[in-house]
Scaffold this motif. Structure first.
Motif, PDB file in Angstrom:
ATOM      1  N   GLY A  59       0.846  -1.192   0.000  1.00 34.07           N
ATOM      2  CA  GLY A  59       0.000   0.000   0.000  1.00 34.07           C
ATOM      3  C   GLY A  59       0.874   1.231   0.000  1.00 34.07           C
ATOM      4  N   VAL A  60       0.247   2.399   0.096  1.00 30.66           N
ATOM      5  CA  VAL A  60       1.007   3.651   0.046  1.00 30.66           C
ATOM      6  C   VAL A  60       0.933   4.437   1.352  1.00 30.66           C
ATOM      7  N   ASP A  61       0.287   3.872   2.355  1.00 27.54           N
ATOM      8  CA  ASP A  61       0.219   4.569   3.645  1.00 27.54           C
ATOM      9  C   ASP A  61       1.618   4.769   4.208  1.00 27.54           C
ATOM     10  N   GLY A  62       1.957   6.002   4.488  1.00 30.42           N
ATOM     11  CA  GLY A  62       3.253   6.304   5.082  1.00 30.42           C
ATOM     12  C   GLY A  62       4.417   6.281   4.111  1.00 30.42           C
ATOM     13  N   VAL A  63       4.158   6.112   2.794  1.00 29.87           N
ATOM     14  CA  VAL A  63       5.263   6.047   1.829  1.00 29.87           C
ATOM     15  C   VAL A  63       6.085   7.335   1.801  1.00 29.87           C
ATOM     16  N   PRO A  64       5.469   8.532   1.749  1.00 27.14           N
ATOM     17  CA  PRO A  64       6.299   9.750   1.758  1.00 27.14           C
ATOM     18  C   PRO A  64       7.193   9.848   2.990  1.00 27.14           C
ATOM     19  N   GLU A  65       6.631   9.467   4.155  1.00 25.29           N
ATOM     20  CA  GLU A  65       7.431   9.516   5.380  1.00 25.29           C
ATOM     21  C   GLU A  65       8.584   8.520   5.324  1.00 25.29           C
ATOM     22  N   LEU A  66       8.319   7.316   4.794  1.00 27.52           N
ATOM     23  CA  LEU A  66       9.366   6.302   4.681  1.00 27.52           C
ATOM     24  C   LEU A  66      10.449   6.751   3.699  1.00 27.52           C
ATOM     25  N   ARG A  68      11.298   9.894   3.097  1.00 27.41           N
ATOM     26  CA  ARG A  68      12.107  10.924   3.769  1.00 27.41           C
ATOM     27  C   ARG A  68      13.082  10.309   4.759  1.00 27.41           C
ATOM     28  N   LYS A  69      12.702   9.183   5.343  1.00 30.21           N
ATOM     29  CA  LYS A  69      13.558   8.530   6.329  1.00 30.21           C
ATOM     30  C   LYS A  69      14.713   7.772   5.669  1.00 30.21           C
ATOM     31  N   ASP A  70      14.419   7.012   4.608  1.00 32.92           N
ATOM     32  CA  ASP A  70      15.422   6.102   4.038  1.00 32.92           C
ATOM     33  C   ASP A  70      15.982   6.552   2.694  1.00 32.92           C
ATOM     34  N   ILE A  93       6.111  12.529  -2.002  1.00 33.57           N
ATOM     35  CA  ILE A  93       7.551  12.274  -2.147  1.00 33.57           C
ATOM     36  C   ILE A  93       8.221  13.432  -2.863  1.00 33.57           C
ATOM     37  N   LEU A  94       7.615  13.862  -3.978  1.00 32.88           N
ATOM     38  CA  LEU A  94       8.213  14.919  -4.787  1.00 32.88           C
ATOM     39  C   LEU A  94       8.135  16.274  -4.089  1.00 32.88           C
ATOM     40  N   GLY A  95       7.155  16.419  -3.192  1.00 30.73           N
ATOM     41  CA  GLY A  95       7.110  17.650  -2.410  1.00 30.73           C
ATOM     42  C   GLY A  95       8.282  17.744  -1.453  1.00 30.73           C
ATOM     43  N   ALA A  96       8.697  16.591  -0.929  1.00 29.89           N
ATOM     44  CA  ALA A  96       9.842  16.559  -0.015  1.00 29.89           C
ATOM     45  C   ALA A  96      11.161  16.591  -0.766  1.00 29.89           C
ATOM     46  N   ASP A  97      11.184  15.963  -1.975  1.00 26.79           N
ATOM     47  CA  ASP A  97      12.412  15.883  -2.764  1.00 26.79           C
ATOM     48  C   ASP A  97      12.053  16.009  -4.241  1.00 26.79           C
ATOM     49  N   PRO A  98      12.093  17.234  -4.796  1.00 24.91           N
ATOM     50  CA  PRO A  98      11.703  17.428  -6.202  1.00 24.91           C
ATOM     51  C   PRO A  98      12.543  16.623  -7.186  1.00 24.91           C
TER      52      PRO A  98
END
Length: 293
Positions: A59-66, A68-70, A93-98
């Motif tokens: 699934g995609v729950d928490g994917v952006p956070e994961l 940013r972590k890894d 994801i792209l908002g955190a890392d374009p």
């Protein structure tokens, strides 16, 4: 191992193998609720040299956070997860890392999804059912884009290795060697440093060929004869192809050893097939797969 005119092992002017700093594999994240899709994609990635799956999510729950972590290097995310939350995950994801390399996965009948995702700068898409060629092309492009900068020769050789074009390298090796020397100002130390960098990059920092050196040369010759640098490049690239081929099929290890020890003999396909205890047709297919010749 090749020998000199006296039948003795030849010395090599190439840089020593086993340079430190082996580049770690690129890390891949897969987020897709379909277990068959995840498994197929993971197998393709695992069989691609220099890549490994570090995250496989249903699934995609928490994917952006994961992310940013890894900070995985490549992300494949299903865009058609219910309520289009896959698009939202990609956007997070792209908002955190374009600069993140995010690839969307969508079924063949969801082309209209690209309109919904048009505001998300995805690196590309792959379509279900997954195509090995498409995924391998994406990964090869990522590897080339991340190759060490400042060396045109390394870029060319990396492309040759990635598409297994050994015949193409053989035809271009002299021009590459001349270009390398000219870029190095025909300075002995610069040439040797470039050869070390090329060997380390192409072989992942480890020894490319366990068979030993391929020719003899002295340092003054290295400064004045382009053919010697060509031989250095040939030894490096041949070692990379040989090591990759042995990893693909261990039967080829004895075959390469036999070729090195009998390089001056006229060797036929039947001799090699007998040495490997396999059919000529199968051996020909292996060479086509590993060397594209």
């Amino acid at each position: 191992m090749r020998k000199n005119d006296n039948g003795e092992p030849a010395a090599c002017a190439c840089p020593p193998a086993g340079a430190p700093g082996r580049q770690p594999p690129f890390r891949v994240m897969i987020a897709d609720p379909d277990p068959i899709m995840r498994k197929a994609l993971a197998e393709i990635v695992a069989r691609t040299e220099g890549f490994e799956v570090t995250h496989s999510l249903g699934g995609v729950d928490g994917v952006p956070e994961l992310y940013r972590k890894d900070s995985p290097d490549v992300v494949f995310v299903d865009l058609v997860i219910p309520w289009l939350s896959g698009v939202d995950a990609a956007r997070g994801i792209l908002g955190a890392d374009p600069g993140a390399q995010v690839y969307g996965i969508f079924p063949y009948d969801h082309f209209d999804l690209s309109e919904h995702a048009s505001g998300v700068r995805l690196a590309g898409h792959i379509q279900k059912p997954v195509s090995r060629e498409q995924v391998e092309g994406i990964l090869a492009g990522h590897r080339r884009a991340r190759a060490p900068k400042g060396s045109l020769q390394l870029s060319v050789l990396s492309e040759i290795v990635s598409v297994r074009d050994f015949g193409g390298f053989y035809g271009r090796s002299y021009d590459i060697a001349v270009s390398l020397q000219e870029e190095a100002g025909r300075d002995s130390r610069s040439v040797r440093a470039k050869l070390r960098d090329i060997q380390s990059a192409l072989s992942g920092g480890g020894p490319a060929e366990p068979g030993g050196p391929a020719f003899s040369a002295s340092e003054p010759v290295l400064l004045s004869i382009d053919a010697v640098v060509q031989l250095c490049l040939f030894n490096i690239v041949n070692g990379v192809f040989t090591a990759d081929s042995v990893r693909f099929n261990s039967l080829l290890k004895n075959l390469f050893r036999f070729l090195d020890r009998n390089v001056t003999r006229r060797i036929g396909l039947d001799d090699l097939a007998e040495k490997c205890c396999i059919s000529q047709g199968h051996l020909s297919r292996l060479f086509r797969k590993c060397f594209n010749i």
